[in-house]
Write a protein that holds these residues in place. Structure first.
Motif, short mmCIF file in Angstrom:
data_model
loop_
_atom_site.label_atom_id
_atom_site.label_comp_id
_atom_site.label_asym_id
_atom_site.label_seq_id
_atom_site.Cartn_x
_atom_site.Cartn_y
_atom_site.Cartn_z
N THR A 6 0.84 -1.20 0.00
CA THR A 6 0.00 0.00 0.00
C THR A 6 0.88 1.25 0.00
N ARG A 7 1.94 1.22 0.76
CA ARG A 7 2.84 2.37 0.81
C ARG A 7 3.54 2.58 -0.53
N ILE A 8 3.85 1.50 -1.23
CA ILE A 8 4.44 1.63 -2.57
C ILE A 8 3.39 2.18 -3.54
N ILE A 9 2.19 1.63 -3.52
CA ILE A 9 1.11 2.09 -4.40
C ILE A 9 0.79 3.56 -4.14
N ASP A 10 0.84 3.97 -2.89
CA ASP A 10 0.54 5.36 -2.52
C ASP A 10 1.71 6.32 -2.79
N GLY A 11 2.85 5.79 -3.24
CA GLY A 11 3.99 6.63 -3.57
C GLY A 11 4.89 6.99 -2.41
N GLU A 12 4.66 6.40 -1.24
CA GLU A 12 5.51 6.67 -0.08
C GLU A 12 6.87 6.00 -0.22
N ILE A 13 6.89 4.88 -0.94
CA ILE A 13 8.11 4.10 -1.18
C ILE A 13 8.19 3.92 -2.70
N PRO A 14 9.37 4.06 -3.29
CA PRO A 14 9.47 3.92 -4.75
C PRO A 14 9.14 2.51 -5.22
N GLY A 15 8.60 2.45 -6.43
CA GLY A 15 8.29 1.17 -7.07
C GLY A 15 8.50 1.30 -8.57
N THR A 29 9.96 -6.67 -8.97
CA THR A 29 10.47 -6.88 -7.62
C THR A 29 11.92 -6.44 -7.49
N ILE A 30 12.32 -6.06 -6.29
CA ILE A 30 13.71 -5.69 -6.05
C ILE A 30 14.59 -6.91 -5.80
N ALA A 31 13.96 -8.09 -5.70
CA ALA A 31 14.71 -9.33 -5.50
C ALA A 31 14.24 -10.37 -6.51
N PRO A 32 14.60 -10.18 -7.79
CA PRO A 32 14.08 -11.07 -8.83
C PRO A 32 14.73 -12.45 -8.83
N ILE A 33 13.90 -13.44 -9.09
CA ILE A 33 14.41 -14.79 -9.33
C ILE A 33 14.98 -14.84 -10.74
N SER A 116 20.39 -1.09 -9.42
CA SER A 116 19.17 -0.36 -9.76
C SER A 116 19.02 -0.15 -11.26
N ALA A 117 20.11 0.15 -11.94
CA ALA A 117 20.03 0.36 -13.39
C ALA A 117 19.55 -0.90 -14.11
N GLN A 118 19.96 -2.05 -13.65
CA GLN A 118 19.53 -3.31 -14.25
C GLN A 118 18.05 -3.56 -13.95
N LEU A 119 17.60 -3.25 -12.74
CA LEU A 119 16.18 -3.39 -12.39
C LEU A 119 15.34 -2.44 -13.23
N ASP A 120 15.80 -1.21 -13.40
CA ASP A 120 15.08 -0.24 -14.23
C ASP A 120 14.98 -0.72 -15.66
N VAL A 139 -0.26 0.66 -19.05
CA VAL A 139 1.13 0.89 -18.65
C VAL A 139 1.22 2.33 -18.16
N PRO A 140 1.59 2.53 -16.90
CA PRO A 140 1.68 3.90 -16.37
C PRO A 140 2.64 4.76 -17.18
N ALA A 141 2.35 6.05 -17.23
CA ALA A 141 3.17 6.97 -18.01
C ALA A 141 4.60 7.06 -17.47
N ALA A 142 4.76 6.93 -16.16
CA ALA A 142 6.09 7.01 -15.55
C ALA A 142 6.39 5.71 -14.83
N LEU A 143 7.64 5.27 -14.92
CA LEU A 143 8.06 4.01 -14.29
C LEU A 143 7.76 3.98 -12.80
N GLY A 144 7.92 5.08 -12.10
CA GLY A 144 7.75 5.11 -10.65
C GLY A 144 6.37 5.49 -10.18
N SER A 145 5.39 5.51 -11.07
CA SER A 145 4.03 5.94 -10.70
C SER A 145 3.00 4.88 -11.02
N PRO A 146 2.08 4.61 -10.07
CA PRO A 146 1.02 3.66 -10.36
C PRO A 146 -0.18 4.31 -11.03
N ALA A 147 -0.09 5.62 -11.34
CA ALA A 147 -1.21 6.32 -11.96
C ALA A 147 -1.13 6.19 -13.47
N LEU A 148 -2.29 6.18 -14.09
CA LEU A 148 -2.33 6.14 -15.56
C LEU A 148 -2.39 7.53 -16.12
#
Length: 148
Positions: A6-15, A29-33, A116-120, A139-148
């Motif tokens: 919820t904190r990521i979706i709300d923008g409190e933590i980056p995603g 995810t920040i810990a990809p298999i 981080s660059a590889q995750l991005d 697909v959101p307009a910005a990588l770090g935003s859950p908004a359309l």
């Protein structure tokens, strides 16, 4: 208290968001298999799979299918895998990842030290694949935003 998701979706933590609609988001995810490993998360705080209503669960699986199809195209993977564990965060989430074999399904193989660059780059690759398959409106307009 809000969950981590919820904190990521709300923008409190980056995603790194690759999908957003009124009921769910998908983010890498920040810990990809495997590269492209994404999480499909309902916006509503539902603790676990067995507590989700059928309509929400069906929607999450439809989103996971679209994400998995994009992962297969982007990484030329023979399969898209879907895992539900839920031990890490008390907020329902579906792990969707490109898979080549059963080792692609082991949480023990999650990488904690991916730059981080590889995750991005992996998130952008997945976003491009989602657009290419016709899901660009989600697909959101910005990588770090859950908004359309």
């Amino acid at each position: 208290m809000s969950t981590l998701f919820t904190r990521i979706i709300d923008g409190e933590i980056p995603g790194r968001f690759v999908w957003a609609d009124d009921r769910a988001v998908a983010l890498t995810t920040i810990a990809p298999i495997t590269d492209g490993h994404a999480l499909v998360v309902p916006r509503a705080e539902v603790d676990q799979l067995t507590e989700a209503d059928d309509d929400l669960l069906a929607h999450l699986v439809v989103v996971a299918k679209a994400v998995g199809r994009a992962q297969r195209a982007a990484w030329q993977a023979p399969r898209a895998a879907l895992l539900v564990a839920g031990f890490e965060v008390p907020h329902l989430h579906l792990h969707v990842l490109p898979a080549w074999d059963e080792s692609s399904l082991a949480f023990a193989n999650a990488r904690q030290d991916v730059p981080s660059a590889q995750l991005d780059a992996a998130a952008e690759r997945l976003r491009d694949a989602l657009r290419a398959q016709g899901d660009g409106a989600r697909v959101p307009a910005a990588l770090g935003s859950p908004a359309l």
